[in-house]
Design a protein around this motif. Structure first.
Motif, mmCIF file in Angstrom:
data_model
loop_
_atom_site.group_PDB
_atom_site.id
_atom_site.type_symbol
_atom_site.label_atom_id
_atom_site.label_comp_id
_atom_site.label_asym_id
_atom_site.label_seq_id
_atom_site.Cartn_x
_atom_site.Cartn_y
_atom_site.Cartn_z
ATOM 1 N N PRO A 67 8.306 -12.510 -21.377
ATOM 2 C CA PRO A 67 7.242 -12.254 -22.183
ATOM 3 C C PRO A 67 6.885 -11.645 -23.518
ATOM 4 N N GLU A 68 7.693 -10.488 -23.607
ATOM 5 C CA GLU A 68 7.423 -9.891 -24.791
ATOM 6 C C GLU A 68 7.931 -10.471 -26.050
ATOM 7 N N ARG A 69 9.218 -11.231 -25.688
ATOM 8 C CA ARG A 69 9.734 -11.903 -26.910
ATOM 9 C C ARG A 69 8.799 -13.161 -27.200
ATOM 10 N N GLU A 70 8.560 -13.709 -26.393
ATOM 11 C CA GLU A 70 7.514 -15.195 -26.740
ATOM 12 C C GLU A 70 6.622 -14.677 -27.490
ATOM 13 N N ILE A 111 16.057 -8.870 -15.794
ATOM 14 C CA ILE A 111 15.963 -8.478 -17.297
ATOM 15 C C ILE A 111 15.409 -9.651 -18.033
ATOM 16 N N SER A 112 15.566 -10.719 -17.815
ATOM 17 C CA SER A 112 15.055 -12.207 -18.321
ATOM 18 C C SER A 112 13.621 -12.071 -17.907
ATOM 19 N N SER A 113 13.201 -11.779 -16.781
ATOM 20 C CA SER A 113 11.802 -11.775 -16.668
ATOM 21 C C SER A 113 10.903 -10.718 -17.241
ATOM 22 N N ASN A 114 11.580 -9.605 -17.516
ATOM 23 C CA ASN A 114 11.049 -8.314 -18.166
ATOM 24 C C ASN A 114 10.736 -8.741 -19.732
ATOM 25 N N VAL A 129 14.849 -7.291 -32.942
ATOM 26 C CA VAL A 129 16.240 -7.020 -33.040
ATOM 27 C C VAL A 129 16.316 -5.950 -31.894
ATOM 28 N N ALA A 130 15.532 -5.056 -31.724
ATOM 29 C CA ALA A 130 15.786 -3.857 -30.813
ATOM 30 C C ALA A 130 15.572 -4.758 -29.417
ATOM 31 N N MET A 131 14.953 -5.750 -29.394
ATOM 32 C CA MET A 131 14.842 -6.218 -27.790
ATOM 33 C C MET A 131 16.118 -7.009 -27.653
ATOM 34 N N SER A 132 16.767 -7.613 -28.594
ATOM 35 C CA SER A 132 18.050 -8.438 -28.612
ATOM 36 C C SER A 132 19.190 -7.161 -28.135
#
Length: 141
Positions: free
Chosen positions: A65-68, A59-62, A111-114
């Motif tokens: 990158p998008e979050r950053e 989950i973290s690796s997916n 927010v959706a990613m969270s």
């Protein structure tokens, strides 16, 4: 003499103001849910299994990158909005509307990613692990 002093002070204030604007920090609001940073550091306390740990890392690796990328993009948009609004000339309303829409879309995705991250974690963890994780995160928020 007094008018020259006023002029010098105004120039100094202008230079200081411009340098302060260049260094201005645009921090994002705290996401709705911040859980990921509490999972692996508390793996022993949460009694995370090796299989769960692997899924959490996936989950973290997916997501990271998008979050950053989204954070960098949002900060740049906010800087652009600041520059537009703080300019000596009146900003174009179409430019303002476009920036507002872009910032809104980036914030919506953040927010959706969270939410997606929390939903995926809930699916991986047992109910007792979930409750403990939420308790750990709630103490800081």
């Amino acid at each position: 003499m007094l008018s020259k002093l006023k002029f010098v002070v105004l120039v100094m204030l202008s230079v200081w103001s411009l340098s302060a604007q260049a260094d201005r920090s645009f921090n994002l609001a705290t996401p709705v849910v911040i859980l990921m940073p509490y999972v692996l550091p508390n793996a022993e306390l949460l009694e995370i299994t090796p299989d769960q740990a692997q899924k959490v890392r996936e989950i973290s690796s997916n997501v990271n990158p998008e979050r950053e990328d989204n954070e960098l993009y949002s900060k740049e948009l906010r800087k652009e909005l600041w520059e537009l609004l703080s300019s000596s000339k009146e900003p174009e309303q179409d430019d303002l509307k476009e920036l507002i829409q872009l910032i809104s879309k980036a914030e919506q995705r953040r927010v959706a990613m969270s939410v997606e991250c929390a939903t995926q974690l809930r699916a991986i963890l047992t109910p007792s692990q979930w409750d403990l994780l939420v308790g750990l995160a709630a103490d800081v928020q």
